[in-house]
Design an enzyme around this catalytic site. Structure first.
Site, PDB file in Angstrom:
ATOM      1  N   HIS A 185       0.832  -1.204   0.000  1.00 41.33           N
ATOM      2  CA  HIS A 185       0.000   0.000   0.000  1.00 41.33           C
ATOM      3  C   HIS A 185       0.869   1.257   0.000  1.00 41.33           C
ATOM      4  O   HIS A 185       0.634   2.182  -0.768  1.00 41.33           O
ATOM      5  CB  HIS A 185      -0.907   0.021   1.243  1.00 41.33           C
ATOM      6  CG  HIS A 185      -2.160  -0.760   1.070  1.00 41.33           C
ATOM      7  ND1 HIS A 185      -3.403  -0.184   1.023  1.00 41.33           N
ATOM      8  CD2 HIS A 185      -2.363  -2.088   0.916  1.00 41.33           C
ATOM      9  CE1 HIS A 185      -4.324  -1.119   0.845  1.00 41.33           C
ATOM     10  NE2 HIS A 185      -3.717  -2.301   0.789  1.00 41.33           N
ATOM     11  N   ASP A 206      -4.109   7.014   1.787  1.00 40.49           N
ATOM     12  CA  ASP A 206      -4.626   5.708   1.389  1.00 40.49           C
ATOM     13  C   ASP A 206      -6.122   5.732   1.703  1.00 40.49           C
ATOM     14  O   ASP A 206      -6.527   6.166   2.795  1.00 40.49           O
ATOM     15  CB  ASP A 206      -3.915   4.621   2.213  1.00 40.49           C
ATOM     16  CG  ASP A 206      -4.208   3.227   1.692  1.00 40.49           C
ATOM     17  OD1 ASP A 206      -5.384   2.838   1.633  1.00 40.49           O
ATOM     18  OD2 ASP A 206      -3.248   2.520   1.336  1.00 40.49           O
TER      19      ASP A 206
HETATM   20  C1  U2F Z   1      -1.728  -6.408  -0.958  1.00 41.35           C
HETATM   21  O1  U2F Z   1      -0.916  -7.029  -1.919  1.00 41.35           O
HETATM   22  P1  U2F Z   1       0.518  -7.730  -1.889  1.00 41.35           P
HETATM   23  O2  U2F Z   1       1.505  -6.824  -1.321  1.00 41.35           O
HETATM   24  O3  U2F Z   1       0.520  -9.070  -1.287  1.00 41.35           O
HETATM   25  O4  U2F Z   1       0.705  -7.988  -3.483  1.00 41.35           O
HETATM   26  P2  U2F Z   1       0.743  -7.057  -4.740  1.00 41.35           P
HETATM   27  O5  U2F Z   1      -0.301  -6.015  -4.751  1.00 41.35           O
HETATM   28  O6  U2F Z   1       0.753  -7.984  -5.877  1.00 41.35           O
HETATM   29  O7  U2F Z   1       2.143  -6.331  -4.652  1.00 41.35           O
HETATM   30  C2  U2F Z   1       3.332  -7.041  -4.500  1.00 41.35           C
HETATM   31  C3  U2F Z   1       4.442  -6.094  -4.929  1.00 41.35           C
HETATM   32  O8  U2F Z   1       5.677  -6.621  -4.485  1.00 41.35           O
HETATM   33  C4  U2F Z   1       6.573  -6.733  -5.581  1.00 41.35           C
HETATM   34  C5  U2F Z   1       5.702  -6.780  -6.822  1.00 41.35           C
HETATM   35  C6  U2F Z   1       4.510  -5.917  -6.436  1.00 41.35           C
HETATM   36  O9  U2F Z   1       4.760  -4.553  -6.763  1.00 41.35           O
HETATM   37  O10 U2F Z   1       6.425  -6.293  -7.943  1.00 41.35           O
HETATM   38  N1  U2F Z   1       7.383  -7.962  -5.430  1.00 41.35           N
HETATM   39  C7  U2F Z   1       8.688  -7.931  -5.829  1.00 41.35           C
HETATM   40  O11 U2F Z   1       9.201  -6.908  -6.316  1.00 41.35           O
HETATM   41  N2  U2F Z   1       9.445  -9.068  -5.666  1.00 41.35           N
HETATM   42  C8  U2F Z   1       8.941 -10.209  -5.154  1.00 41.35           C
HETATM   43  O12 U2F Z   1       9.706 -11.187  -5.059  1.00 41.35           O
HETATM   44  C9  U2F Z   1       7.582 -10.256  -4.766  1.00 41.35           C
HETATM   45  C10 U2F Z   1       6.821  -9.092  -4.931  1.00 41.35           C
HETATM   46  C11 U2F Z   1      -2.983  -7.257  -0.838  1.00 41.35           C
HETATM   47  F1  U2F Z   1      -2.623  -8.496  -0.360  1.00 41.35           F
HETATM   48  C12 U2F Z   1      -3.667  -7.370  -2.205  1.00 41.35           C
HETATM   49  O13 U2F Z   1      -4.821  -8.160  -2.089  1.00 41.35           O
HETATM   50  C13 U2F Z   1      -4.003  -5.972  -2.749  1.00 41.35           C
HETATM   51  O14 U2F Z   1      -4.515  -6.080  -4.051  1.00 41.35           O
HETATM   52  C14 U2F Z   1      -2.726  -5.114  -2.755  1.00 41.35           C
HETATM   53  C15 U2F Z   1      -2.986  -3.690  -3.180  1.00 41.35           C
HETATM   54  O15 U2F Z   1      -3.912  -3.089  -2.336  1.00 41.35           O
HETATM   55  O16 U2F Z   1      -2.091  -5.098  -1.461  1.00 41.35           O
END
Ligand code: U2F
Length: 454
Positions: A17, A116
């Site tokens: 976020h 946010d």
């Molecule tokens: C929450 O999401 P997450 O943080 O679990 O997952 P993403 O929205 O997909 O974001 C993961 C980010 O971490 C980066 C990737 C994304 O930008 O490029 N990343 C990385 O660089 N290297 C890695 O090995 C693993 C990830 C929530 F859980 C979701 O349901 C929501 O949709 C989201 C947005 O609100 O937040």
């Protein structure tokens, strides 16, 4: 240069976020460089440390807000919900305290609050100060839309009975008529306002129409009908993404070079990239199912897997797959997805991951876990048709092999690839000079420069 606008930025310090919010702020700084705007970025120390990683940016000052834990008390729970609960209990007082400090330090009253969207109380803070509130929804428009219809959904569930509505579709939500109740986030399906997350999002829904603008990291063309509907609900609904195609990304340093070198040696579109985002680790049984599928099919893979989850892999898996697979504790995901050797992405369907996959045209295999992820996966498979969900919804050896075959080898995969490339082009067009996202971004900039409204 004289500073004439001071923007207070309130971050939600969990999941992905705060990082996209900082990306947005950096772009606002770059595009307003000669216009005397300064930003105070309010976030917990831990999250600030992770997203700034020691870097300093002109006109952005990070302030640490209290995370809700008492001094000397370390967070012991493994459950992220517990940390969220402590943090939310400390709001809004923790933010108000540092906002005052920032005003003293800059010698300027805050003239606009950018937060946010989860932090609904920013609406009240802005009202008290007589300044605008700009809210940033970090997920997709579809989940925002579903939340905006919470009252109608609850009323239908109460009159029909929750079990009977499961297979019903959201026929009354524009752009989501093929979505079933069972695809919705838990925070909508359970009307339990005792749950801090459900309560927070419900309060957000009640406040958002007062926001001067609701900003989303997406592009209008992905969901034109939903976009129009949301435009009718908010004062300004501004899709300004995909930010990775239009903004400077936060640097990860040189980490992950090894896996990029490995990718260079793989065949075109042959590698399966696997990541479950920042919060999730699948259950051991599913980890085993996924690992067995990769091993049996000898699919080349790059798996981003946190060190503490390595123990969940089957014995000897690393040795047996070392010729065609690689595991890293954190991957430079943007560079990975950009690499032509990557042919599919096994994802938990976090919004940032989906948007990144679209931006680089990589088809997805979806295993959603919580929140918006199930709805996102429904849109991926049935509306945008750019990926598939797993048979039965969880990883099993055979179900995963089947999904991999259909995306990597079959005609289904070919159609999916064509669809995602079309969507990628729409995303690229949206961020061009005269694209919809660029125009919306300019409108946002005008709004915060002259904070009494557009
Ligand atoms: C929450 O999401 P997450 O943080 O679990 O997952 P993403 O929205 O997909 O974001 C993961 C980010 O971490 C980066 C990737 C994304 O930008 O490029 N990343 C990385 O660089 N290297 C890695 O090995 C693993 C990830 C929530 F859980 C979701 O349901 C929501 O949709 C989201 C947005 O609100 O937040």
């Amino acid at each position: 240069m004289a500073i004439h606008s001071h923007i207070g930025v309130l971050a939600f310090p969990f999941g992905t976020h705060a990082a996209p919010l900082l990306t947005l702020v950096r772009r606002l700084v770059i595009d307003s460089s000669s216009q005397g705007i300064t930003f105070s970025f309010f976030n917990t120390a831990k999250s600030n440390c992770a997203i700034f990683s020691g870097q300093e940016f002109d006109n952005i000052k990070a302030y640490d807000v209290w995370d809700g834990m008492h001094e000397g008390e370390a967070f012991t729970g493994s459950n992220i919900l517990e940390a969220m609960q402590l943090f939310l209990a400390a709001t809004p007082g923790n933010f108000e305290k540092v906002m005052k400090e920032a005003e003293v330090e800059t010698g300027m009253k805050i003239s606009c609050l950018l937060s946010d969207a989860f932090l609904w109380f920013t609406c009240d803070l802005a009202e008290e100060r007589g300044i605008p509130w700009v809210s940033f929804w970090t997920a997709a428009s579809c989940s925002l839309s579903a939340h905006m219809y919470t009252d109608q959904i609850w009323s239908l569930m109460r009159s029909t009975g929750a079990a009977k509505t499961e297979e019903k579709t959201l026929s009354f939500v524009p752009g989501m008529t093929s979505v079933r109740f069972s695809d919705l986030p838990e925070e909508i399906l359970s009307d339990n306002l005792e749950s801090p997350l459900t309560l927070m999002i419900y309060k957000m829904v009640q406040k958002l129409s007062k926001s001067t603008a609701v900003v989303v990291n997406s592009f209008e063309e992905i969901d034109p009908v939903i976009t129009n509907d949301l435009k009718s609900k908010f004062q300004n609904f501004l899709n300004i993404g995909p930010s990775i195609l239009s903004s400077p990304t936060l640097s990860n340093g040189d980490s992950g070079q090894e896996c990029l070198l490995w990718l260079e040696k793989q065949r075109h579109a042959s590698v399966i990239y696997i990541s479950f985002g920042t919060v999730i680790t699948p259950q051991p049984r599913e980890m085993a199912g996924l690992a067995e599928a990769l091993e049996t099919g000898e699919f080349p893979f790059l798996w981003s897997l946190r060190d503490n989850a390595m123990k969940l892999l089957p014995d000897g898996f690393l040795d047996r797959t070392s010729k065609f697979g690689m595991i890293v504790s954190w991957a430079p995901q943007l560079k990975v997805l950009e690499n032509p050797s990557v042919g599919a992405f096994i994802t938990h369907c976090g919004w940032n991951s989906i948007l990144e996959s679209i931006s680089f045209g990589v088809p997805m295999i979806c295993r959603p876990f919580f929140g918006d992820q199930n709805l996102n996966s429904k849109m991926v498979e049935d509306v945008w048709k750019i990926g598939v969900r797993l048979e039965g919804g969880v990883f099993t050896k055979n179900g995963t092999i089947e999904a991999l075959h259909s995306v990597m080898l079959n005609e289904t995969g070919k159609a999916i690839r064509e669809n995602i490339n079309k969507l990628k082009h729409k995303a690229q067009n949206a961020v061009k000079f005269d694209g919809t996202s660029t125009k919306n971004f300019r409108a946002l900039l005008e709004l915060i420069k002259s904070p009494r409204g557009i």
